[in-house]
Write a protein that holds these residues in place. Structure first.
Motif, short mmCIF file in Angstrom:
data_model
loop_
_atom_site.label_atom_id
_atom_site.label_comp_id
_atom_site.label_asym_id
_atom_site.label_seq_id
_atom_site.Cartn_x
_atom_site.Cartn_y
_atom_site.Cartn_z
N LEU A 190 7.51 7.63 2.87
CA LEU A 190 7.45 6.25 2.37
C LEU A 190 8.09 5.29 3.39
O LEU A 190 7.52 4.25 3.73
CB LEU A 190 8.16 6.15 1.02
N LEU A 191 9.27 5.67 3.89
CA LEU A 191 9.96 4.80 4.85
C LEU A 191 9.17 4.68 6.14
O LEU A 191 9.10 3.60 6.75
CB LEU A 191 11.37 5.34 5.13
N LEU A 192 8.53 5.79 6.55
CA LEU A 192 7.70 5.75 7.76
C LEU A 192 6.53 4.77 7.55
O LEU A 192 6.22 3.96 8.43
CB LEU A 192 7.16 7.15 8.09
N GLY B 265 0.83 -1.22 0.00
CA GLY B 265 0.00 0.00 0.00
C GLY B 265 0.85 1.25 0.00
O GLY B 265 0.59 2.20 -0.75
N ALA B 266 1.89 1.25 0.84
CA ALA B 266 2.77 2.43 0.93
C ALA B 266 3.48 2.67 -0.40
O ALA B 266 3.55 3.81 -0.88
CB ALA B 266 3.78 2.22 2.06
N VAL B 267 3.98 1.58 -0.99
CA VAL B 267 4.70 1.74 -2.27
C VAL B 267 3.73 2.17 -3.39
O VAL B 267 4.08 2.98 -4.24
CB VAL B 267 5.43 0.42 -2.64
N GLY C 284 7.33 11.97 -0.08
CA GLY C 284 8.75 12.05 0.26
C GLY C 284 9.28 10.70 0.72
O GLY C 284 8.52 9.86 1.21
N THR C 285 10.59 10.52 0.56
CA THR C 285 11.21 9.27 1.00
C THR C 285 10.97 9.03 2.50
O THR C 285 10.66 7.90 2.89
CB THR C 285 12.73 9.29 0.69
#
Lengths: 235, 393
Positions: free
Chosen positions: B358-360, B329-331, B354-355
């Motif tokens: 996405l990482l969060l 979902g995040a990707v 933002g990266t």
């Protein structure tokens, strides 16, 4: 006491207390038992007399409140939980009344499961599992899942799983309890053959007189007392 | 045969449940990343604002214009390097759904004030030489397939001579902004051209707002305190005719976010609530799976597998469904960002994932998978083999 030429397992002064309904029930009280190597021992007795408890203690699934258990050179009552698991993997094969196969795995995969704990490679594990299934006459059903097998076939898969790792002893808790007569006889044939032809040691809890007749030795457990062929062995 | 195969088979014991949990996790993290990105996009423009630019607007409202005569007065304030008029044109290309921002600006001054805006030198020369020329963000040009030299008809909702009659511009240059305070989806054209339009409209009897200006974007000279310049400008027009409200570019940008009221906070709350919902849902699902696996756990322990293995396998299942679902979902939210930017160009032309966001999102997905499965896994680990096999028998 021991009837075979060599004693494989020794239980000494075993006490086991369960708490039932807030009351302590002393199921075993200072029990002594020897299991000889290569014997088919039948444990009989009324429900709740402690037969299955003896089997669970012998197999390291449970711990006594007092007493010691030695199997071979190992005093298993001294082992930690992880050490006991490792010991079980090497030395004990279980057969349960309710078969207890993993439903999502095929017969072959169920038999291969305990072999994952051995250093065998993938190909060798498969060969061992196939051989065990062949011994119980189910090689042609190895790709079937438990629900695609009859009760008797499921129990034969469970026996194949129990012997796949070539354990020191096989512990069978009412292996014919859920089976019709024909299936029960087929299972007993296999257990007898494992003792007679492959030198396995089997301790079996049973209510089935036909099963007891196949045993090389039968013990009755009544009120915490073990009676052998009409003779009190020890209490 | 391997234990991973057993984990995989267990996952498909209840395919509908597995698919729903996977889908819900993916949706929850998609929403979380999307909503968080809306908030960070709004913040980014404010954070990227220059400290030496200030915006002069009417004290009454952004929609009340100021006289053109303010320009020389502002330019005379000590510390002011230049000031540039900005006027909203309010037009669209061919169809109202093709709406985007257009501003009439004094292009030479404007380009001097925004060094972060890159324009090809030759194109800039042509732009400044052509009164009808316009400067267009590269993303906007790409969206409509415009090339330098193309005629671009724009229909304005404000400056309309007759219904359906467009004002024509010539695309002379494209720009690319390196910072999010200026998006790449805006069109700038000559302030002089707008003045001519207004004259033409007035000649035909239309109300065209005089030559008033919406905002004076003002650059402060090096070494001067912007706050002092702000105070001086507002003091200059204290007596009217139109009182001014001058603020730093950051504060000016922030007011657009504040126009949304508590929406950013609200979005944050929705994102948080979605995560809580998925967390409890995962705990429930893992709990059900844990109860179903009790017998299997007992069997594995009886066979000689260590106590923690059955729990570990359940944890792996939880991580596989929820973790992988959430990461997916995040990707997806990250991959869909360009499409969202097009879709919401009118409101969030600079929308980006933002990266860190996405990482969060990925970290939260993995954490939920872990945290949701840990209690049922611990229960399986503690199960007494004898008790569970006796119960099941």
């Amino acid at each position: 006491m021991a009837t075979g030429p060599e004693t494989l397992a020794r239980m000494r002064g075993i006490t086991k207390v369960y708490s039932r309904g807030g009351q302590d029930v002393r199921v075993l009280d200072g029990l002594d038992l020897d299991v000889g190597s290569g014997e088919l021992l039948a444990l009989m007795g009324p429900s709740g007399s402690g037969k299955s408890t003896i089997l669970n203690l012998l197999g390291g699934l449970d711990r006594p409140d007092a007493g010691t258990i030695e199997v071979g050179d190992t005093e298993i009552t001294r082992l930690s939980s992880d050490e006991l698991a490792g010991w079980r993997a090497r030395h004990v094969g279980f057969v349960f009344q309710a078969f207890n196969l993993i439903p999502v795995l095929t017969a072959l995969e169920n038999v291969e499961l305990p072999l994952l704990l051995t250093p065998l490679g993938k190909k060798q594990r498969r060969e061992h599992a196939e051989y065990a299934l062949e011994l119980v006459g189910l090689k042609d059903r190895m790709d079937h899942r438990p629900k695609q097998l009859s009760g008797g076939q499921e129990q034969r898969v469970a026996i194949a799983r129990a012997i796949a790792t070539d354990p020191t002893m096989v512990l069978a808790d009412e292996p014919t309890g859920d089976l019709d007569r024909a299936s029960a006889d087929a299972v007993l044939d296999i257990l007898s053959r494992l003792v007679a032809e492959h030198g396995k040691t089997i301790a079996m809890v049973t209510h089935d007189p036909a099963a007891a007749r196949r045993a090389t030795r039968t013990l009755h457990l009544e009120k915490g007392v073990l009676v052998e062929q009409g003779t009190t062995s020890h209490a | 045969m391997s234990l991973l195969k057993l984990v995989h088979r267990n996952l498909w014991r209840h395919p509908v449940r597995t698919c729903l949990t996977f889908g819900f996790s993916a949706l929850a993290l998609f929403l979380f990343v999307f909503l968080t990105s809306v908030v960070t996009t709004l913040d980014a423009a404010t954070k990227a604002a220059a400290t030496n630019r200030i915006a002069v607007q009417s004290a009454a409202s952004l929609y009340v214009y100021m006289p053109e005569s303010y320009r020389p007065k502002i330019e005379q304030v000590p510390g002011v390097e230049s000031t540039c008029p900005w006027v909203w044109f309010g037009g669209y290309y061919q169809d109202p759904s093709n709406f985007f921002a257009q501003f009439a600006v004094d292009l030479p001054t404007h380009l001097g004030q925004y060094p972060e805006v890159e324009v090809d030198a030759a194109q800039q020369k042509d732009l400044l030489a052509d009164r009808q020329g316009c400067l267009v963000g590269d993303e906007l040009a790409e969206k409509f397939g415009w090339k330098v030299g193309d005629k671009i008809p724009i229909l304005s909702n404000i400056y309309t001579v007759e219904k359906g009659k467009a004002w024509e511009f010539t695309l002379r240059a494209t720009y690319h902004s390196r910072k999010p305070n200026i998006d790449n989806k805006t069109m700038f054209f000559h302030w002089d051209y707008l003045k001519e339009m207004r004259k033409a409209l007035r000649a035909q009897g239309f109300e065209a707002g005089g030559q008033d200006v919406g905002v004076w974007m003002t650059k402060v000279k090096d070494g001067y305190d912007p706050e002092a310049v702000i105070a001086a400008i507002d003091a200059l027009f204290e007596a009217g005719p139109q009182r001014t409200r001058t603020q730093t570019e950051a504060a000016f940008q922030a007011q657009f976010a504040s126009m949304l009221g508590n929406v950013p906070t609200f979005l944050g709350w929705i994102g948080g609530a979605v995560l809580f919902a998925i967390f409890f849902s995962v705990m429930n699902t893992a709990g059900m799976a844990g109860r179903e696996r009790s017998r299997d756990a007992g069997i594995l322990k009886a066979l000689g597998f260590k106590d923690r293995l059955a729990g570990g396998m359940l944890l792996l299942e939880s991580m596989a469904v929820v973790g992988v679902g959430g990461v997916t979902g995040a990707v997806l939210a990250w991959a869909a960002a360009p499409r969202f930017r097009d879709q919401f160009a009118q409101f969030l032309p600079n929308y980006f994932v933002g990266t860190p966001t996405l990482l969060l999102g990925i970290a939260i997905a993995l954490f939920i998978g872990l945290a949701g499965g840990i209690f049922p896994a611990a229960r399986l680990t503690r199960l007494r083999t004898v008790a569970v096999l006796r119960q099941e028998a």
